[in-house]
Design an enzyme around this catalytic site. Structure first.
Site, short mmCIF file in Angstrom:
data_model
loop_
_atom_site.label_atom_id
_atom_site.label_comp_id
_atom_site.label_asym_id
_atom_site.label_seq_id
_atom_site.Cartn_x
_atom_site.Cartn_y
_atom_site.Cartn_z
N LYS A 157 0.87 -3.16 4.95
CA LYS A 157 0.07 -4.12 3.97
C LYS A 157 0.97 -4.69 3.02
CE LYS A 157 -3.74 -3.61 3.59
NZ LYS A 157 -4.90 -2.88 3.26
N SER A 170 0.84 -1.26 -0.17
CA SER A 170 -0.08 0.05 -0.06
C SER A 170 0.90 1.26 -0.02
CB SER A 170 -0.96 0.00 1.15
OG SER A 170 -1.13 1.16 1.46
#
Ligand code: ARG
Length: 467
Positions: free
Chosen positions: A289, A283
């Site tokens: 992430k 991300s």
């Protein structure tokens, strides 16, 4: 007038004005149908050879045509071919270039043929190759699934119904469920290939041709199973493309189910698998992430293939016989379907064997959801308790487990006997995950031995399909 560009068109004889510039671009298909060039050239070479065999072309004309087409093929593959929108489509582009090169013989190639049977032939030849490539990708994916299933035949995970923990299963068994889906998909592709592999050439525009053509010979040259029986049908129906797209939509549907599971399993909440980094992205804002992009994207791509299926069905609906220009619209949905399915299968075949299995987490999840409750009920039945009573007894034990935070296998014999005196020490054999899966030991069941046997049969089935 003779210098006007539209009057240069191969069909311009009866026209008195040039095509509107916008209409020319609007009706052209070359920008997308040029991908048929190899099959178009193969079809033309076979047609020329057949015309020569029946005496319509001379041997010298045939040689000039075949050499000319082979040169054009090389030019196209070298990127040395200028596609012209004014020449509408792949067929007229190649034919015009051939005539430019070899003169009058080039103008004879189209004898006894129309673009209507030509394009129907090209698409079938093209699709036949693509089906073969798709079946090869399916086999590669299935082989990867067999390998994972064999490796994980003893790995225990919770099986789900309603996405609630239901009964323990082996991860190998789960992989073999995917294998079965793709096995049917491969059979559907093979079946649809049979109906695609019929040759329209000779149908000409719609009614056949007055030349003494030998359709069986052309079909043989091109590897078709047979010439189409009816000229009107041969130039107009695209049911083979619809059938292929429907089979492709099922492949995508199956891949979307696999994707959904991989996405769930790789979440922090499940934590059953780890997708290799090379199949994920991060991300731009959240540093922690790692997103399962590949499965998500494949899941999303079902939409376009389903859309293509509806587009093709709608395109064909209510078309009167025989060829209509509507059919030019068959190509983009078909090509997009092929690209999407091939790409999705390829990435899955590459990814599956690299997925890391977190065996401890799976076993832990299987232990925590009362997944052996059915085994306890079956145990009671073997001891003479009626199944409905057994169900009730175990339900009460589960409720106690929820209150005390204990799984069934964690209760003492004394605790369990409060629910039924039919319960003895040997109950713990069936309450373990290993005991539970091993007991489902019949064809199609989840027992590790059954998984190994299914893998063995699976390998044989793939071999038989290939041979
Ligand atoms: N580009 C056309 C197609 O894809 C080829 C056939 C055109 N035939 C015709 N009569 N205009 O369908």
């Amino acid at each position: 007038m003779a210098s006007d560009k539209s009057i240069d068109k191969p069909w311009a004889g009866r026209f008195t004005e040039a095509t509107d510039t916008f209409v020319e671009a609007f009706t052209a298909s070359v920008l997308f149908d040029k991908r048929l060039y190899r099959h178009d050239i193969a079809g033309s070479i076979a047609h020329a050879r057949m015309l020569t065999r029946v005496g319509v072309l001379s041997a010298a004309e045939c040689e000039a045509i075949v050499d000319g087409l082979q040169d054009i093929l090389r030019d196209i593959e070298r990127g040395d071919f200028t596609w012209s929108v004014a020449l509408e489509d792949v067929h007229m582009n190649i034919e015009a270039r051939l005539t430019e090169r070899i003169g009058i013989a080039g103008k004879k190639l189209h004898t006894g043929r129309s673009r209507n049977d030509q394009v129907a032939t090209d698409i079938r030849l093209y699709l036949r190759d693509e089906i073969d490539a798709i079946m090869a990708e399916l086999t590669r994916l299935q082989t990867a699934l067999l390998d994972v299933a064999e490796r994980e035949a003893d790995t225990i995970m919770p099986g789900f119904t309603h996405l609630q923990v239901a009964q323990p299963v082996t991860f190998g068994h789960h992989m073999m469920a995917w294998f079965e889906m793709f096995n049917r998909d491969r059979a559907r592709m093979q079946d649809c290939r049979k109906r695609a592999n019929i040759m329209p050439l000779g149908a000409a525009a719609l009614a056949g041709t007055s030349y003494p053509i030998d359709r069986a010979y052309t079909a043989q040259l091109l590897g078709f199973d047979a010439p189409a029986e009816n000229s009107l049908d041969a130039v107009s129906d695209r049911d083979f493309a619809i059938e292929f797209t429907a089979a492709a939509a099922l492949i995508m549907t199956h891949l979307s189910r696999c994707s959904e599971e991989l996405i769930l399993w790789s979440s922090t909440q499940f934590d059953f698998v780890d997708l290799p980094d090379r199949f994920c992205t991060g991300s731009s804002i959240m540093p922690q992430k790692k997103n399962p992009d590949v499965p998500e994207l494949v899941r999303g791509k079902v939409g376009r293939v389903n859309g293509n299926l509806i587009a093709l069905l709608t395109l064909m609906k209510s078309q009167p016989l025989a060829y209509n220009k509507d059919n030019q619209e068959d190509k983009e949905p078909l090509f997009d379907t092929i690209d999407t399915v091939r790409g999705s299968l390829k990435v899955y075949a590459d990814m599956i064997s690299a997925v890391q299995i977190k065996r401890d987490n799976m076993a832990h999840a299987a232990r925590s959801g009362f997944s052996t409750a059915t085994d306890l009920a079956d145990y009671l039945v073997r001891r003479g308790v009626a199944f409905r009573d057994a169900h009730e007894i175990v339900g009460k034990a589960v409720r106690r487990g929820i209150e005390t935070g204990k799984d069934l296998a964690q209760m003492t014999l004394g605790e369990l006997r409060q629910f039924s005196t039919a319960i003895e020490q040997d109950v713990f054999d069936v309450l373990t995950l290993e005991g539970s899966v091993a007991s489902r030991n019949h064809l199609g069941g989840t027992a590790p031995d059954q998984v190994r046997a299914a893998v063995k049969r699976g390998r044989e089935r793939l071999l038989r399909a290939a041979g």
